[in-house]
Design a protein around this motif. Structure first.
Motif, PDB file in Angstrom:
ATOM      1  N   VAL A 293       1.559   1.658  -6.032  1.00  0.00           N
ATOM      2  CA  VAL A 293       1.523   0.612  -5.008  1.00  0.00           C
ATOM      3  C   VAL A 293       0.597   0.989  -3.854  1.00  0.00           C
ATOM      4  N   LEU A 294       0.257   2.262  -3.722  1.00  0.00           N
ATOM      5  CA  LEU A 294      -0.680   2.661  -2.680  1.00  0.00           C
ATOM      6  C   LEU A 294      -2.047   2.024  -2.875  1.00  0.00           C
ATOM      7  N   VAL A 295      -2.385   1.672  -4.112  1.00  0.00           N
ATOM      8  CA  VAL A 295      -3.650   0.980  -4.356  1.00  0.00           C
ATOM      9  C   VAL A 295      -3.610  -0.415  -3.745  1.00  0.00           C
ATOM     10  N   GLU A 296      -2.519  -1.144  -3.951  1.00  0.00           N
ATOM     11  CA  GLU A 296      -2.390  -2.462  -3.346  1.00  0.00           C
ATOM     12  C   GLU A 296      -2.346  -2.376  -1.821  1.00  0.00           C
ATOM     13  N   ILE A 297      -1.698  -1.342  -1.307  1.00  0.00           N
ATOM     14  CA  ILE A 297      -1.603  -1.183   0.147  1.00  0.00           C
ATOM     15  C   ILE A 297      -2.984  -0.918   0.741  1.00  0.00           C
ATOM     16  N   GLY A 298      -3.780  -0.101   0.073  1.00  0.00           N
ATOM     17  CA  GLY A 298      -5.115   0.202   0.582  1.00  0.00           C
ATOM     18  C   GLY A 298      -6.099  -0.934   0.381  1.00  0.00           C
ATOM     19  N   ALA A 299      -6.143  -1.479  -0.835  1.00  0.00           N
ATOM     20  CA  ALA A 299      -7.133  -2.504  -1.164  1.00  0.00           C
ATOM     21  C   ALA A 299      -6.693  -3.907  -0.772  1.00  0.00           C
ATOM     22  N   GLY A 300      -5.370  -4.115  -0.638  1.00  0.00           N
ATOM     23  CA  GLY A 300      -4.873  -5.449  -0.323  1.00  0.00           C
ATOM     24  C   GLY A 300      -4.510  -5.653   1.127  1.00  0.00           C
ATOM     25  N   LEU A 301      -4.384  -4.539   1.883  1.00  0.00           N
ATOM     26  CA  LEU A 301      -4.034  -4.638   3.299  1.00  0.00           C
ATOM     27  C   LEU A 301      -5.037  -3.914   4.192  1.00  0.00           C
ATOM     28  N   GLY A 302      -5.887  -3.100   3.596  1.00  0.00           N
ATOM     29  CA  GLY A 302      -6.912  -2.408   4.369  1.00  0.00           C
ATOM     30  C   GLY A 302      -6.414  -1.240   5.190  1.00  0.00           C
ATOM     31  N   LEU A 303      -5.304  -0.653   4.796  1.00  0.00           N
ATOM     32  CA  LEU A 303      -4.742   0.443   5.579  1.00  0.00           C
ATOM     33  C   LEU A 303      -5.483   1.752   5.338  1.00  0.00           C
ATOM     34  N   ARG A 304      -5.543   2.556   6.370  1.00  0.00           N
ATOM     35  CA  ARG A 304      -6.018   3.927   6.224  1.00  0.00           C
ATOM     36  C   ARG A 304      -4.956   4.725   5.455  1.00  0.00           C
ATOM     37  N   GLN A 305      -5.343   5.884   4.946  1.00  0.00           N
ATOM     38  CA  GLN A 305      -4.426   6.661   4.126  1.00  0.00           C
ATOM     39  C   GLN A 305      -3.160   7.036   4.890  1.00  0.00           C
ATOM     40  N   GLY A 306      -3.301   7.550   6.099  1.00  0.00           N
ATOM     41  CA  GLY A 306      -2.131   7.935   6.879  1.00  0.00           C
ATOM     42  C   GLY A 306      -1.229   6.757   7.202  1.00  0.00           C
ATOM     43  N   GLU A 307      -1.834   5.579   7.408  1.00  0.00           N
ATOM     44  CA  GLU A 307      -1.057   4.366   7.673  1.00  0.00           C
ATOM     45  C   GLU A 307      -0.290   3.939   6.439  1.00  0.00           C
ATOM     46  N   ALA A 308      -0.920   4.090   5.280  1.00  0.00           N
ATOM     47  CA  ALA A 308      -0.242   3.751   4.023  1.00  0.00           C
ATOM     48  C   ALA A 308       0.956   4.676   3.803  1.00  0.00           C
ATOM     49  N   PHE A 309       0.789   5.955   4.095  1.00  0.00           N
ATOM     50  CA  PHE A 309       1.891   6.911   3.938  1.00  0.00           C
ATOM     51  C   PHE A 309       3.009   6.639   4.948  1.00  0.00           C
ATOM     52  N   GLY A 310       2.666   6.064   6.096  1.00  0.00           N
ATOM     53  CA  GLY A 310       3.656   5.815   7.134  1.00  0.00           C
ATOM     54  C   GLY A 310       4.256   4.422   7.101  1.00  0.00           C
ATOM     55  N   LEU A 311       3.874   3.602   6.135  1.00  0.00           N
ATOM     56  CA  LEU A 311       4.373   2.231   6.064  1.00  0.00           C
ATOM     57  C   LEU A 311       5.851   2.222   5.668  1.00  0.00           C
ATOM     58  N   ALA A 312       6.661   1.502   6.445  1.00  0.00           N
ATOM     59  CA  ALA A 312       8.102   1.446   6.213  1.00  0.00           C
ATOM     60  C   ALA A 312       8.534   0.026   5.882  1.00  0.00           C
ATOM     61  N   VAL A 313       9.691  -0.089   5.253  1.00  0.00           N
ATOM     62  CA  VAL A 313      10.175  -1.404   4.852  1.00  0.00           C
ATOM     63  C   VAL A 313      10.387  -2.296   6.067  1.00  0.00           C
TER      64      VAL A 313
END
Length: 227
Positions: A14-34
């Protein structure tokens, strides 16, 4: 991108969708919470990142210390729901902004541990360490997908190292997001807000080569009037 996703361990896909579908930086993707996901409002609140300070992890504000909101496409929302059905969000507690022991009461208050229900964690149910992820998750997936060469003995001391692949790092997903938004006709101002850039001019300079052919849409509009 999809070929890399296919060979990632399921908990990381799902990190692929978070990066490519939301444009998040890596650290932001790791810090994303529900609690950051507004499924009904179709928006994602980017409020923090997982930051490494002297080999230790902590939570911190996003780069530039700017929080922001990003539109949530339905396809990405679906992927997030599917991921959470397989891997329940994990409450992770870490210091804020600096993991070093505080020296003053002010530092103690600022750095006090905070807990967030992270969407993606490692196998030990902890926040993801970027060094581990890049070396033992992302690059092996790139190699298996044929994007970079397999791990080989190439260092002078005979150790096994990956070939340089900066252009294929996780940040490439963010570039994909930006290019798709511009190709679809979204404004540079909106894209700058979604990417967390303080200056739309920086966004324009960085991604100008992804803009549709200059004048094409304007010419089509004039043709529609006079045709």
């Amino acid at each position: 991108m999809l070929s890399v996703r296919a060979v990632l361990a399921e908990r990381y896909r799902v990190l692929v969708e978070i990066g490519a579908g939301l444009g998040l930086r890596q650290g932001e993707a790791f810090g994303l919470a529900v609690e950051d996901i507004g499924f009904d409002e179709e928006v994602v609140h980017i409020r923090r990142q997982v930051k490494m300070v002297r080999t230790k992890l902590c939570f911190a504000l996003p780069k530039g210390r700017k929080v922001r909101d990003v539109p949530l496409p339905s396809s990405v929302a679906k992927s997030l729901r599917q991921h959470m059905a397989l891997f329940a969000p994990v409450p992770v507690t870490m210091p804020w902004d600096d993991p070093s022991p505080p020296q003053t009461s002010v530092e103690a208050k600022h750095r006090r541990p905070r807990t967030y229900n992270l969407l993606v964690t490692g196998r030990e149910r902890k926040a993801i360490n970027r060094n581990y992820f890049n070396s033992y998750v992302w690059k092996p997936a790139l190699a298996e997908a044929g994007v970079i060469a397999p791990l080989e003995e190439s260092a002078p001391d005979g150790s096994r190292v990956w070939e340089p692949s900066r252009e294929h790092g996780y940040h490439a997903l963010r570039h994909f997001y930006a290019s798709e938004q511009l190709e679809a006709g979204e404004s540079v101002v909106s894209l700058a807000q979604w990417l967390g850039h303080s200056d739309p001019g920086f966004t324009l300079r960085k991604y100008a080569h992804f803009l549709p052919r200059a004048g094409a849409r304007g010419s089509a509009a004039i043709d529609a009037v006079f045709a």
